[in-house]
Design a protein around this motif. Structure first.
Motif, PDB file in Angstrom:
ATOM      1  N   UNK A 549     -21.075  51.421 -12.719  1.00 11.08           N
ATOM      2  CA  UNK A 549     -21.200  53.222 -13.154  1.00 11.08           C
ATOM      3  C   UNK A 549     -22.772  52.590 -13.955  1.00 11.08           C
ATOM      4  N   UNK A 550     -23.582  52.408 -13.761  1.00  8.51           N
ATOM      5  CA  UNK A 550     -24.853  52.649 -14.605  1.00  8.51           C
ATOM      6  C   UNK A 550     -25.653  54.122 -14.417  1.00  8.51           C
ATOM      7  N   UNK A 551     -25.793  54.212 -15.637  1.00  7.45           N
ATOM      8  CA  UNK A 551     -26.098  55.452 -15.924  1.00  7.45           C
ATOM      9  C   UNK A 551     -27.907  55.696 -15.222  1.00  7.45           C
ATOM     10  N   UNK A 552     -27.740  57.307 -14.714  1.00  7.17           N
ATOM     11  CA  UNK A 552     -28.437  57.711 -13.993  1.00  7.17           C
ATOM     12  C   UNK A 552     -29.962  57.110 -14.550  1.00  7.17           C
ATOM     13  N   UNK A 553     -29.926  57.435 -16.136  1.00 10.87           N
ATOM     14  CA  UNK A 553     -31.213  57.361 -16.778  1.00 10.87           C
ATOM     15  C   UNK A 553     -32.222  56.166 -16.791  1.00 10.87           C
ATOM     16  N   UNK A 554     -31.011  54.509 -16.881  1.00  9.41           N
ATOM     17  CA  UNK A 554     -30.952  53.412 -16.959  1.00  9.41           C
ATOM     18  C   UNK A 554     -30.984  53.315 -15.145  1.00  9.41           C
ATOM     19  N   UNK A 555     -30.829  53.363 -14.151  1.00 13.07           N
ATOM     20  CA  UNK A 555     -30.920  53.313 -12.967  1.00 13.07           C
ATOM     21  C   UNK A 555     -32.649  53.534 -12.996  1.00 13.07           C
ATOM     22  N   UNK A 556     -32.865  54.893 -13.202  1.00 12.58           N
ATOM     23  CA  UNK A 556     -34.981  54.909 -12.865  1.00 12.58           C
ATOM     24  C   UNK A 556     -35.888  54.529 -13.895  1.00 12.58           C
ATOM     25  N   UNK A 557     -35.123  54.279 -15.159  1.00 13.47           N
ATOM     26  CA  UNK A 557     -35.867  52.805 -15.963  1.00 13.47           C
ATOM     27  C   UNK A 557     -36.493  52.267 -15.428  1.00 13.47           C
ATOM     28  N   UNK A 558     -34.955  51.188 -14.342  1.00  9.12           N
ATOM     29  CA  UNK A 558     -35.312  50.257 -14.607  1.00  9.12           C
ATOM     30  C   UNK A 558     -36.062  50.166 -13.118  1.00  9.12           C
ATOM     31  N   UNK A 559     -36.340  51.102 -12.275  1.00  7.26           N
ATOM     32  CA  UNK A 559     -37.298  51.349 -10.497  1.00  7.26           C
ATOM     33  C   UNK A 559     -38.549  51.002 -11.389  1.00  7.26           C
ATOM     34  N   UNK A 563     -41.845  48.841 -10.554  1.00  7.06           N
ATOM     35  CA  UNK A 563     -42.385  49.224 -10.180  1.00  7.06           C
ATOM     36  C   UNK A 563     -44.538  48.930 -10.888  1.00  7.06           C
ATOM     37  N   UNK A 564     -44.066  49.889 -11.897  1.00  5.70           N
ATOM     38  CA  UNK A 564     -45.064  49.569 -13.688  1.00  5.70           C
ATOM     39  C   UNK A 564     -44.881  49.025 -14.496  1.00  5.70           C
ATOM     40  N   UNK A 565     -44.355  47.603 -14.387  1.00  6.24           N
ATOM     41  CA  UNK A 565     -44.246  47.410 -15.745  1.00  6.24           C
ATOM     42  C   UNK A 565     -45.069  47.767 -17.313  1.00  6.24           C
ATOM     43  N   UNK A 566     -45.632  47.438 -17.646  1.00 12.62           N
ATOM     44  CA  UNK A 566     -46.813  47.968 -18.226  1.00 12.62           C
ATOM     45  C   UNK A 566     -47.053  50.293 -18.338  1.00 12.62           C
ATOM     46  N   UNK A 567     -46.602  50.353 -17.502  1.00 12.66           N
ATOM     47  CA  UNK A 567     -45.688  51.985 -17.949  1.00 12.66           C
ATOM     48  C   UNK A 567     -45.658  52.312 -19.365  1.00 12.66           C
ATOM     49  N   UNK A 568     -45.984  53.592 -19.757  1.00 16.77           N
ATOM     50  CA  UNK A 568     -45.318  54.192 -21.076  1.00 16.77           C
ATOM     51  C   UNK A 568     -44.345  55.454 -20.209  1.00 16.77           C
TER      52      UNK A 568
END
Length: 722
Positions: A549-559, A563-568
């Motif tokens: 049950x990963x939190x929604x913010x964590x799933x969005x963060x990982x995705x 896609x863009x490892x250097x993004x802030x």
């Protein structure tokens, strides 16, 4: 001493003490004569002449004739250059020839002032020049991570490095006397042929059987009665930049060559040569894992078909990094905003920490524990260490978080599973046949953190060794004498001054072991790891988000990061950069904090009450004796993280809640009965949520006081009825 130098100057002018062929050489080189005179003036002004006379007296008092009389002369290059630029340049760029200048001066002084009656020839004097420093210019800095490496110049260089391997102390020939084998030759007696060790020279350069007499070409034979042995130690060092490569993750994209380099530490003979004790001893002056600045002469040592670049060390200075005396403006602003409460600054800090890896508001308890461990790192003996053991099923996220945090320290080392954690012994690779102690990960992380990964992947013997080190903060290396050419076995004890981080994969645990029944409330199955090892870790932490049950913010963060490892992804990542956190950690860890009497009473009250509560009839108290030390370490760490100098009751409360949560995971709940996320009971989103957390922590404080009053009889704690 004024009489002495005037007397000596007269002999310089008259040139009375030198044979005819040296007189011609002297007259042909007026600069040499001038440099000798300047050297004498420098020795007189610097106090070196007085020390030299004192050293000579020790030799003379021994009433024994020696092949080599060794003197160490301290040289300040700046002072020499002011007296005479030519001699200053000579010392810096031709130190071996400059030593001969001082050798002549010392010989004249000894003969003129009758300092050593037994001395016969100038060749018997061995001079070691020790510069106090080198000019702060790039041309005097030697780095093996830079190209080219000029090891042929045989001049002084300054270099920095971390000791990664140390050999045992062995003997080498410091000086020897040779005599002509032809009895009728004038050189079959006396001290004409004296050989002394030069920087970078091997044993065969000083002592071998193919030397011949310059007068009659007969073989020379060594007079073994006059051989002088000294101590030699071979040390391997690495450029400090290599630590960035050992972190496992770094934002530094620069590329450089990594290469260890060899340094030779030499010293005078041991007793019974008591007259050598006034000389500097370099052997055993280094400690494995330490960072040193050295001055020495580079050389190339030939060992069979192998050629090794090395440095003959002349001076050693321990390097201790100083923390920055400043904080970024954003940290100062955050501190001012949260000044109304002793808990808010660290709460906000943990909430937004590592936003490059996990979204703000997730893993808050773990992130607070990481920050506490980071600021509780130092290189002092008997320091307050803070080790972390994390129980998780999200090994990928936890690994990324720990790797990121590791890089905030100069000495953060990620241990490679294929290597040893603690020092090991191998045969020295320079042909001496002696033992060499290799530093390994835990020693290289001195004053920092050693991240050893998943504990469940280590075998029983490794886990037992880890437990022993965590208990004693030392490790012992056994050196079998027979294997390494020594008469007796040796045991070397090495201090381990680092925090350890590790995690346990609960999924792996459930697959490998049958879970026990009858668990107490709040207790976790830790059957994969020995219970004693779990106890010696300062904190046991269970992360908030199981993988199911990963939190929604964590799933969005990982995705988004995929896609863009250097993004802030968050504004706070731009306001508080990684460099700001590095400076903050270095600043906070160097703060000196003292325990207030109120905090001390609260800690002692909880500890004694908890020992009485956590007890069974078979094993006694389940609370280990180290728990009190962990409580103090946690309290001091929270004080440092809050940028204060005095440990308050508020700091002690956070420490107690963290430890009680850890104890609950190990042994189940107690009468204190704290919540699983007792330090962060709900999300921190605004000023109101911070206020609610303060109220909650005050209630925890009140419950703690009642717990101490009930289970810690005889302990007086000041209570605030309001």
């Amino acid at each position: 001493m004024a009489f002495h130098i005037g007397h000596l100057k007269g002999h310089f002018a008259k040139d009375l003490l030198y044979p005819q062929f040296e007189k011609k050489s002297w007259k042909m080189h007026p600069e040499i004569q001038k440099m000798r005179e300047v050297a004498l003036v420098y020795l007189d002004r610097s106090g070196g002449l007085q020390k030299f006379v004192h050293d000579c007296k020790r030799y003379n008092d021994s009433k024994q004739s020696y092949a080599v009389y060794r003197f160490i002369i301290s040289i300040n290059p700046s002072d020499i250059a002011e007296l005479d630029a030519t001699l200053g340049n000579y010392i810096l760029h031709n130190p071996l020839q400059a030593a001969q200048i001082f050798q002549s001066v010392c010989f004249i002084a000894i003969k003129t002032l009758s300092l050593i009656e037994q001395l016969e020839t100038e060749a018997q004097i061995s001079i070691l020049l020790k510069p106090t420093h080198l000019p702060p210019l790039p041309s005097y800095v030697l780095s093996l991570s830079a190209y080219p490496f000029n090891y042929t110049s045989q001049r002084f260089y300054m270099s920095e490095g971390i000791v990664i391997a140390m050999g045992t102390v062995t003997k080498y020939t410091q000086g020897a006397r040779f005599l002509c084998a032809e009895e009728t030759c004038p050189f079959s007696e006396g001290f004409r042929y004296i050989r002394v060790h030069c920087p970078g020279a091997t044993e065969s350069a000083t002592v071998r059987t193919d030397f011949v007499c310059s007068l009659c070409s007969s073989p020379l034979q060594e007079d073994m009665k006059f051989r002088v042995l000294g101590d030699k130690q071979i040390v391997e060092m690495i450029d400090p930049k290599i630590l960035n490569a050992l972190k496992g993750y770094s934002n530094d994209e620069s590329h450089f060559r990594i290469q260890a380099f060899t340094v030779f530490l030499r010293g005078p003979p041991p007793p019974p040569f008591l007259f050598y004790l006034f000389l500097d001893e370099l052997a055993n002056k280094m400690t494995i894992g330490n960072h040193y600045r050295i001055i020495g002469i580079p050389a190339c040592v030939q060992n069979g078909s192998q050629a090794t670049a090395c440095i003959e060390v002349n001076g050693i200075q321990l390097c201790k990094p100083n923390g920055p005396s400043f904080l970024s403006d954003n940290f100062k602003y955050l501190l001012s905003l949260t000044s109304s409460s002793c808990w808010r600054f660290t709460a906000v800090l943990a909430n937004i920490f590592a936003s490059e890896v996990v979204p703000p508001g997730t893993y808050n308890t773990l992130k607070l524990a990481i920050l506490l461990s980071l600021v509780q790192t130092c290189e002092k003996e008997n320091a307050d260490y803070l080790d972390l053991l994390i129980v998780t099923s999200d090994t990928l996220v936890i690994d990324r978080l720990l790797n990121y945090s590791l890089c905030l320290l100069p000495r953060g080392i990620r241990h490679p599973p294929s290597t040893e954690i603690f020092p090991s012994v191998s045969k020295d690779k320079h042909g001496t046949g002696s033992a060499s102690i290799q530093a390994c990960s835990a020693v290289l992380a001195k004053g920092g953190v050693c991240y050893i990964g998943d504990l469940s992947s280590y075998k029983k013997d490794k886990l037992e060794l880890l437990q022993s080190v965590l208990e004693s903060r030392t490790t012992t290396v056994f050196i079998p004498g027979k294997k390494y050419g020594e008469e007796a076995d040796q045991q070397v004890t090495i201090s381990v001054q680092t925090n350890f981080w590790s995690f346990v994969d609960v999924d792996s645990s459930s697959k490998k072991h049958i879970q026990k029944e009858n668990f107490l409330i709040g207790q976790m199955d830790m059957s994969l790891i020995p219970a004693n090892l779990v106890d010696v870790f300062g904190l046991l932490i269970y992360n908030e988000f199981p993988s199911c049950r990963l939190s929604s913010p964590l799933v969005h963060h990982i995705l988004k990061k995929a896609i863009n490892p250097e993004a802030m992804l968050y504004k706070v990542s731009q306001q508080l950069r990684t460099q700001d956190y590095e400076e903050f950690i270095l600043f906070a860890k160097n703060l000196h904090v003292d325990l207030s009497s109120e905090a001390e009473n609260l800690i002692q009250g909880y500890y004694l009450a908890s020992r009485r509560v956590r007890r069974d009839s078979v094993h006694g108290s389940t609370l280990s004796a180290s728990a009190l030390k962990i409580l103090i370490s946690l309290s001091k760490a929270h004080t440092k993280l809050s940028l204060r100098h005095t440990v308050l009751e508020e700091d002690a409360l956070i420490a107690i809640l963290l430890l009680e949560s850890s104890l609950t995971l190990k042994h189940g709940t107690s009468a204190l009965c704290v919540a699983p996320n007792s330090v962060f009971p709900f999300d921190l989103t605004d000023e109101n949520s911070l206020q609610q957390r303060d109220i909650y922590l005050m209630q925890c404080h009140h419950e703690l006081l009642k717990f101490i009053a009930a289970y810690g009889p005889g302990i007086h704690i000041n209570t605030n009825e309001e």
